[in-house]
Design a protein around this motif. Structure first.
Motif, PDB file in Angstrom:
ATOM      1  N   TRP A 282     -29.868 -20.094 -19.550  1.00 25.29           N
ATOM      2  CA  TRP A 282     -30.461 -19.039 -19.100  1.00 25.29           C
ATOM      3  C   TRP A 282     -31.866 -18.835 -18.778  1.00 25.29           C
ATOM      4  O   TRP A 282     -32.583 -18.920 -19.748  1.00 25.29           O
ATOM      5  CB  TRP A 282     -29.952 -17.768 -19.905  1.00 25.29           C
ATOM      6  N   VAL A 283     -32.280 -18.755 -17.410  1.00 26.34           N
ATOM      7  CA  VAL A 283     -33.661 -18.407 -17.201  1.00 26.34           C
ATOM      8  C   VAL A 283     -33.671 -16.761 -16.750  1.00 26.34           C
ATOM      9  O   VAL A 283     -33.019 -16.583 -15.812  1.00 26.34           O
ATOM     10  CB  VAL A 283     -34.047 -19.475 -16.020  1.00 26.34           C
ATOM     11  N   VAL A 284     -34.674 -16.219 -17.506  1.00 28.01           N
ATOM     12  CA  VAL A 284     -34.453 -14.619 -17.468  1.00 28.01           C
ATOM     13  C   VAL A 284     -35.885 -14.295 -16.644  1.00 28.01           C
ATOM     14  O   VAL A 284     -36.904 -14.510 -17.319  1.00 28.01           O
ATOM     15  CB  VAL A 284     -34.381 -13.968 -18.652  1.00 28.01           C
ATOM     16  N   ASP A 285     -35.758 -13.662 -15.547  1.00 23.78           N
ATOM     17  CA  ASP A 285     -36.840 -13.200 -14.790  1.00 23.78           C
ATOM     18  C   ASP A 285     -37.092 -11.721 -15.223  1.00 23.78           C
ATOM     19  O   ASP A 285     -36.177 -10.740 -14.918  1.00 23.78           O
ATOM     20  CB  ASP A 285     -36.765 -13.183 -13.538  1.00 23.78           C
ATOM     21  N   LEU A 286     -38.118 -11.469 -15.819  1.00 23.88           N
ATOM     22  CA  LEU A 286     -38.458  -9.966 -16.244  1.00 23.88           C
ATOM     23  C   LEU A 286     -38.797  -8.987 -15.420  1.00 23.88           C
ATOM     24  O   LEU A 286     -39.334  -7.987 -15.826  1.00 23.88           O
ATOM     25  CB  LEU A 286     -39.333 -10.044 -17.723  1.00 23.88           C
ATOM     26  N   ARG A 287     -39.237  -9.408 -14.164  1.00 25.76           N
ATOM     27  CA  ARG A 287     -39.915  -8.627 -13.062  1.00 25.76           C
ATOM     28  C   ARG A 287     -39.206  -7.336 -12.782  1.00 25.76           C
ATOM     29  O   ARG A 287     -37.829  -7.298 -12.994  1.00 25.76           O
ATOM     30  CB  ARG A 287     -40.585  -9.299 -12.173  1.00 25.76           C
ATOM     31  N   GLY A 288     -39.658  -6.356 -12.103  1.00 26.64           N
ATOM     32  CA  GLY A 288     -38.775  -5.427 -11.518  1.00 26.64           C
ATOM     33  C   GLY A 288     -37.713  -5.864 -10.690  1.00 26.64           C
ATOM     34  O   GLY A 288     -38.231  -6.693  -9.931  1.00 26.64           O
ATOM     35  N   ARG A 289     -36.691  -4.862 -10.399  1.00 23.57           N
ATOM     36  CA  ARG A 289     -35.749  -5.389  -9.471  1.00 23.57           C
ATOM     37  C   ARG A 289     -36.040  -5.563  -8.177  1.00 23.57           C
ATOM     38  O   ARG A 289     -35.620  -6.568  -7.396  1.00 23.57           O
ATOM     39  CB  ARG A 289     -34.551  -4.291  -9.619  1.00 23.57           C
ATOM     40  N   GLY A 290     -37.082  -4.697  -7.489  1.00 23.78           N
ATOM     41  CA  GLY A 290     -37.512  -4.937  -6.120  1.00 23.78           C
ATOM     42  C   GLY A 290     -38.239  -6.241  -6.105  1.00 23.78           C
ATOM     43  O   GLY A 290     -38.026  -6.853  -5.000  1.00 23.78           O
TER      44      GLY A 290
ATOM     45  N   VAL B  86     -36.418 -17.471  -8.473  1.00 23.00           N
ATOM     46  CA  VAL B  86     -36.073 -18.885  -8.656  1.00 23.00           C
ATOM     47  C   VAL B  86     -34.500 -18.939  -8.476  1.00 23.00           C
ATOM     48  O   VAL B  86     -33.991 -17.979  -9.162  1.00 23.00           O
ATOM     49  CB  VAL B  86     -36.523 -19.275 -10.020  1.00 23.00           C
ATOM     50  N   ALA B  87     -33.819 -19.440  -7.524  1.00 23.70           N
ATOM     51  CA  ALA B  87     -32.370 -19.567  -7.515  1.00 23.70           C
ATOM     52  C   ALA B  87     -31.706 -19.876  -9.129  1.00 23.70           C
ATOM     53  O   ALA B  87     -32.192 -20.775  -9.549  1.00 23.70           O
ATOM     54  CB  ALA B  87     -31.985 -20.480  -6.595  1.00 23.70           C
ATOM     55  N   GLY B  88     -30.853 -18.953  -9.124  1.00 27.93           N
ATOM     56  CA  GLY B  88     -30.256 -19.283 -10.534  1.00 27.93           C
ATOM     57  C   GLY B  88     -30.562 -18.382 -11.591  1.00 27.93           C
ATOM     58  O   GLY B  88     -30.042 -18.480 -12.781  1.00 27.93           O
ATOM     59  N   SER B  89     -31.637 -17.774 -11.436  1.00 29.26           N
ATOM     60  CA  SER B  89     -32.359 -17.166 -12.612  1.00 29.26           C
ATOM     61  C   SER B  89     -31.739 -15.730 -12.606  1.00 29.26           C
ATOM     62  O   SER B  89     -31.249 -15.167 -11.497  1.00 29.26           O
ATOM     63  CB  SER B  89     -33.964 -16.978 -12.398  1.00 29.26           C
ATOM     64  N   LEU B  90     -31.728 -15.141 -13.646  1.00 28.81           N
ATOM     65  CA  LEU B  90     -31.303 -13.735 -13.921  1.00 28.81           C
ATOM     66  C   LEU B  90     -32.253 -12.652 -13.999  1.00 28.81           C
ATOM     67  O   LEU B  90     -33.179 -12.810 -14.795  1.00 28.81           O
ATOM     68  CB  LEU B  90     -30.258 -13.964 -15.069  1.00 28.81           C
ATOM     69  N   ASN B  91     -32.093 -11.508 -13.637  1.00 32.32           N
ATOM     70  CA  ASN B  91     -32.944 -10.211 -13.566  1.00 32.32           C
ATOM     71  C   ASN B  91     -32.705  -9.434 -14.561  1.00 32.32           C
ATOM     72  O   ASN B  91     -31.599  -8.635 -14.431  1.00 32.32           O
ATOM     73  CB  ASN B  91     -33.041  -9.689 -12.169  1.00 32.32           C
TER      74      ASN B  91
END
Length: 485
Positions: free
Chosen positions: A287-295, A302-307
């Protein structure tokens, strides 16, 4: 003179407390990141002589053992709790002299009246057995000069509700609910109306049996507002049990960790990951988790990362969804945001990220790769899309209890916490995904996008009346038009 300081853990909906007198304090239900408790004690100029647990926690990893190790404090644990680390068992009626005559006094067996906790000198703590949230649950009454001045009620009496009784064993749920009713009534019987009620749970925590509103309460206020004090036991249990919500999956791991004794926390920065490593971890199924805001995530990621937004309920929802023990790499805009996320995650037992990266999505891509993205819209946009095309799928990712009150007619339903691994159940088409505010929908949209689906994030608040005015059919749990008859 006594003091009580409150330590908020808003992401989990919990509170911990530091209380005591001029020299010595007790920490009640401390969080895993104990540096916050140590800082509070430093500001007060007191030493922590005791750490008190109301119960073995199911919703977070406790900092009690680590705090006791660091400070040399005595760790007070209810006598019925099956823990395997060094501690002082506390039974109903036991009294602790927290601060007075130098702050030493130890545990005094044998009860006496609640008002006598710690004697009539200094600040004391008295244990009251309040089973219900767990069989061994114990509340603590803080006294000053022999007078009760606060009640630390853990998961027993909350603000307007009680702690849920279904987290231990399904076969015990009804009996624990009945015990919860009796425990709340004991607190109300033995404490004056003016005594502040200071619970651990109930500020958005899933350990609360029902939604808990308000920031403060007293015994007197609860007498008129709490169902456990206004209903008989049969009516209370009949009303409580059907409303119990889903249990976060990670709760299954918290109790055993707390009973065994959690390891000390390591909040040092994770190993930096470059674009090649991020790609490799994604390819390995991590799991690669992107912590930025949803906008920002929707606009480019990054394709495949989760928000999972860092300023949302990160710990609750990431720990709920991720296969337990799966390595996670964190992506954040700044080192400060990365550090804040680490702190959130250690509270639920995700102790060390496999790696981390900061900056922006362009720096997380290998040469020649392009950012992935998906659109956002409102419920008004959704209504227009349904008029214009026939491949629109509306996916509601709220919990079943939320959906039962009102939902978009014709929408599919998969709660966020079951979506991962069940993406194939989402009907074919362009998926417009919504929740109550957009936060959970953002997670769901990222999960579906990572699985190759065309998604639109409904970044809007779901309100039955305004959603209907936007041009969408809104129905209740039985499929009837929502609203008054």
């Amino acid at each position: 003179m006594f003091f009580v300081d409150t330590l908020e853990t808003t992401g989990l909906g919990n509170r911990s407390y530091l209380a005591g007198g001029p020299d010595t304090a007790v920490a009640v239900d401390p969080p895993r990141d104990v540096d916050r408790v140590l800082a509070a004690a430093h500001r007060r100029g007191v030493r922590i002589g005791y750490v008190a647990e109301t119960h073995v926690h199911n919703d977070y990893v406790s900092g009690a053992l680590d705090l006791a190790r660091i400070t040399g404090a005595r760790c007070l644990v209810p006598v019925g709790a099956a823990v395997s680390f060094p501690h002082t068992p506390v039974a109903d009626g036991d009294t602790v002299r927290v601060d007075g005559n130098g702050g030493e006094g130890g545990v005094v067996d044998g009860g006496g009246d609640v008002g006598g906790g710690g004697g009539d000198r200094g600040v004391g703590l008295r244990a009251l057995a309040t089973p219900g949230h767990t069989p061994h649950h114990t509340s603590y009454v803080l006294t000053d000069g022999g007078v009760a001045v606060a009640a630390f009620t853990g998961g027993s009496l909350l603000i307007g509700t009680v702690g849920r009784p279904d987290l231990v064993e399904p076969r015990l749920t009804e009996s624990l609910a009945r015990a919860q009713h009796a425990s709340v009534r004991r607190l109300a019987r033995e404490l004056d109306d003016a005594v502040p009620v200071l619970p651990t749970h109930g500020f958005g925590s899933f350990c609360s049996a029902t939604r808990s509103d308000g920031e403060a309460t007293t015994i007197g206020a609860e007498r008129t507002a709490n169902a456990a004090l206004t209903q008989d036991v049969d009516a209370f249990v009949a009303g409580l049990l059907p409303g119990l919500d889903d249990v976060p999956a990670y709760y299954a791991h918290m109790g055993p960790v707390n009973a065994a004794g959690p390891a000390p926390v390591d909040l040092t920065p994770p190993r930096p990951a470059d674009a090649e490593e991020i790609a490799a971890r994604l390819a390995a199924g991590e799991w690669v988790v992107d912590l930025r805001g949803r906008g920002a995530f929707a606009a480019g990621h990054v394709a495949g990362s989760l928000n999972f937004e860092g300023d949302g309920m990160l710990a609750t929802y990431l720990a709920w969804l991720i296969p337990w023990g799966r390595p996670v790499t964190l992506l954040a805009a700044t080192p400060r945001e990365l550090a804040a996320a680490q702190r959130e995650l250690v509270r639920v037992g995700i102790d060390r990220p496999a790696a981390g990266a900061t900056g922006g999505p362009a720096s997380w891509l290998r040469a020649g790769e392009r950012l992935a993205s998906f659109p956002r819209g409102t419920f008004t946009d959704l209504a227009a899309a349904r008029e214009e095309r026939d491949d629109v799928v509306v996916l509601d990712v709220r919990r079943a209890t939320e959906r039962a009150s009102a939902h978009v007619g014709g929408s599919a339903h998969l709660p966020l916490h079951v979506l991962h691994g069940r993406q194939a159940e989402v009907p074919a088409g362009v998926v417009w995904v919504h929740c109550g505010s957009g936060l959970r929908a953002a997670v769901a949209a990222s999960v579906l996008a990572a699985a190759g689906r065309d998604v639109v994030l409904v970044d809007d608040d779901f309100d039955p009346e305004t959603t209907a005015r936007a041009g969408l059919p809104v129905v209740d749990g039985d499929g009837r038009p929502h609203g008054p008859a």
